[in-house]
Motif scaffolding. Structure first.
Motif, PDB file in Angstrom:
ATOM      1  N   UNK A   1      49.403  55.627  23.259  1.00  0.00           N
ATOM      2  CA  UNK A   1      49.979  56.554  22.401  1.00  0.00           C
ATOM      3  C   UNK A   1      51.129  57.141  23.894  1.00  0.00           C
ATOM      4  N   UNK A   2      52.419  57.009  23.176  1.00  0.00           N
ATOM      5  CA  UNK A   2      53.441  57.963  24.576  1.00  0.00           C
ATOM      6  C   UNK A   2      54.055  58.830  23.666  1.00  0.00           C
ATOM      7  N   UNK A   3      54.088  60.024  24.978  1.00  0.00           N
ATOM      8  CA  UNK A   3      54.292  60.852  24.547  1.00  0.00           C
ATOM      9  C   UNK A   3      56.187  61.172  24.847  1.00  0.00           C
ATOM     10  N   UNK A   4      57.077  61.372  24.605  1.00  0.00           N
ATOM     11  CA  UNK A   4      57.872  61.536  24.954  1.00  0.00           C
ATOM     12  C   UNK A   4      58.620  63.259  24.344  1.00  0.00           C
ATOM     13  N   UNK A   5      58.457  64.273  25.511  1.00  0.00           N
ATOM     14  CA  UNK A   5      59.279  65.426  25.171  1.00  0.00           C
ATOM     15  C   UNK A   5      60.579  65.734  25.435  1.00  0.00           C
ATOM     16  N   UNK A   6      61.566  66.205  24.261  1.00  0.00           N
ATOM     17  CA  UNK A   6      62.808  65.953  24.484  1.00  0.00           C
ATOM     18  C   UNK A   6      63.999  67.425  24.649  1.00  0.00           C
ATOM     19  N   UNK A   7      62.804  68.067  24.207  1.00  0.00           N
ATOM     20  CA  UNK A   7      63.573  69.775  23.938  1.00  0.00           C
ATOM     21  C   UNK A   7      62.777  70.448  25.807  1.00  0.00           C
ATOM     22  N   UNK A   8      63.703  70.993  26.235  1.00  0.00           N
ATOM     23  CA  UNK A   8      63.136  71.657  27.295  1.00  0.00           C
ATOM     24  C   UNK A   8      62.400  72.925  27.013  1.00  0.00           C
ATOM     25  N   UNK A   9      61.147  72.898  27.879  1.00  0.00           N
ATOM     26  CA  UNK A   9      60.396  73.827  27.303  1.00  0.00           C
ATOM     27  C   UNK A   9      59.599  73.740  28.792  1.00  0.00           C
ATOM     28  N   UNK A  10      58.308  74.835  29.035  1.00  0.00           N
ATOM     29  CA  UNK A  10      57.817  74.700  29.955  1.00  0.00           C
ATOM     30  C   UNK A  10      56.249  74.338  30.215  1.00  0.00           C
ATOM     31  N   UNK A  11      56.212  73.281  31.330  1.00  0.00           N
ATOM     32  CA  UNK A  11      54.873  72.200  31.103  1.00  0.00           C
ATOM     33  C   UNK A  11      53.814  72.907  30.249  1.00  0.00           C
ATOM     34  N   UNK A  12      53.276  74.483  30.966  1.00  0.00           N
ATOM     35  CA  UNK A  12      51.793  74.332  30.778  1.00  0.00           C
ATOM     36  C   UNK A  12      52.234  74.377  29.213  1.00  0.00           C
ATOM     37  N   UNK A  23      43.862  65.087  22.278  1.00  0.00           N
ATOM     38  CA  UNK A  23      44.417  63.410  23.080  1.00  0.00           C
ATOM     39  C   UNK A  23      43.228  63.166  24.100  1.00  0.00           C
ATOM     40  N   UNK A  24      43.145  61.970  24.114  1.00  0.00           N
ATOM     41  CA  UNK A  24      42.596  61.485  25.353  1.00  0.00           C
ATOM     42  C   UNK A  24      43.267  60.215  25.861  1.00  0.00           C
ATOM     43  N   UNK A  25      43.141  59.477  25.147  1.00  0.00           N
ATOM     44  CA  UNK A  25      44.729  58.591  25.855  1.00  0.00           C
ATOM     45  C   UNK A  25      45.635  57.951  25.546  1.00  0.00           C
ATOM     46  N   UNK A  47      49.007  59.896  33.178  1.00  0.00           N
ATOM     47  CA  UNK A  47      49.676  58.840  33.521  1.00  0.00           C
ATOM     48  C   UNK A  47      51.213  59.313  32.991  1.00  0.00           C
ATOM     49  N   UNK A  48      52.170  59.107  33.762  1.00  0.00           N
ATOM     50  CA  UNK A  48      53.319  59.427  33.595  1.00  0.00           C
ATOM     51  C   UNK A  48      54.846  58.096  33.757  1.00  0.00           C
ATOM     52  N   UNK A  49      55.336  58.427  33.024  1.00  0.00           N
ATOM     53  CA  UNK A  49      56.971  57.555  32.951  1.00  0.00           C
ATOM     54  C   UNK A  49      57.763  58.166  32.989  1.00  0.00           C
ATOM     55  N   UNK A  50      58.563  57.807  33.694  1.00  0.00           N
ATOM     56  CA  UNK A  50      59.822  58.584  33.986  1.00  0.00           C
ATOM     57  C   UNK A  50      61.139  57.724  33.064  1.00  0.00           C
ATOM     58  N   UNK A  51      61.782  57.973  32.174  1.00  0.00           N
ATOM     59  CA  UNK A  51      63.016  57.320  32.598  1.00  0.00           C
ATOM     60  C   UNK A  51      64.066  56.948  32.163  1.00  0.00           C
ATOM     61  N   UNK A 116      58.539  48.757  22.370  1.00  0.00           N
ATOM     62  CA  UNK A 116      58.468  50.303  21.405  1.00  0.00           C
ATOM     63  C   UNK A 116      59.199  49.488  20.531  1.00  0.00           C
ATOM     64  N   UNK A 117      58.647  49.499  18.866  1.00  0.00           N
ATOM     65  CA  UNK A 117      59.906  49.596  17.783  1.00  0.00           C
ATOM     66  C   UNK A 117      60.144  50.188  17.206  1.00  0.00           C
ATOM     67  N   UNK A 118      60.737  50.152  16.622  1.00  0.00           N
ATOM     68  CA  UNK A 118      61.018  50.468  15.222  1.00  0.00           C
ATOM     69  C   UNK A 118      60.791  49.680  13.903  1.00  0.00           C
ATOM     70  N   UNK A 119      60.543  48.757  14.337  1.00  0.00           N
ATOM     71  CA  UNK A 119      60.268  47.364  13.377  1.00  0.00           C
ATOM     72  C   UNK A 119      59.055  46.732  13.811  1.00  0.00           C
TER      73      UNK A 119
END
Length: 129
Positions: A1-12, A23-25, A47-51, A116-119
């Motif tokens: 699973x990929x998590x993509x935070x869109x809004x700015x909020x504290x990392x904590x 969540x573990x994976x 695991x981090x993936x800059x976009x 990643x797809x919507x289809x």
């Protein structure tokens, strides 16, 4: 699973949400590089993936310099040079918004990338799922 935070909020806050959800994976992708760096200080085992939508060489440099797991790019940025440069730097590649059957087919030819797809129905036709 990929998590993509869109809004700015504290990392904590994001750390608390993920840990409370059990969540573990998962992997985290974001265009907010400062957030990724802050999260990496708190949880270096994640695991981090800059976009990015453009400037893929700068993205690869940022990810490799900061010991990130990979990069997340739009499908139109995936080409043999991008692929080989990222793999040379030992980075995973996640490709987003791959909704066309033909784009899925072309991206799948590179091998060893996340699509990643919507289809998902089209991905099943190609036996990618």
């Amino acid at each position: 699973m990929f998590i993509e935070p869109k809004n700015k909020f504290p990392a904590s806050m994001l750390v608390n949400i993920i840990e409370n959800a059990g969540l573990t994976e998962f992997k985290i992708t974001s265009r907010q590089y400062d957030l990724l760096l802050e999260l990496q200080k708190i949880r270096p085992e994640w695991h981090f993936y800059p976009s990015a939508d453009k400037k893929v060489t700068a993205l690869i440099k940022f990810a490799s310099t900061n010991n990130m797991a990979g990069i997340s790019i739009h499908y139109h940025l995936l080409n043999p040079i991008t692929y080989m440069l990222a793999k040379y730097k030992k980075l995973d590649i996640a490709v987003f918004t791959v909704d066309s059957y033909w784009h899925m087919l072309l991206c799948s030819l590179f091998g060893n990338i996340w699509l990643f797809t919507n289809r998902p129905d089209r991905a099943k036709k190609l036996k990618l799922l």
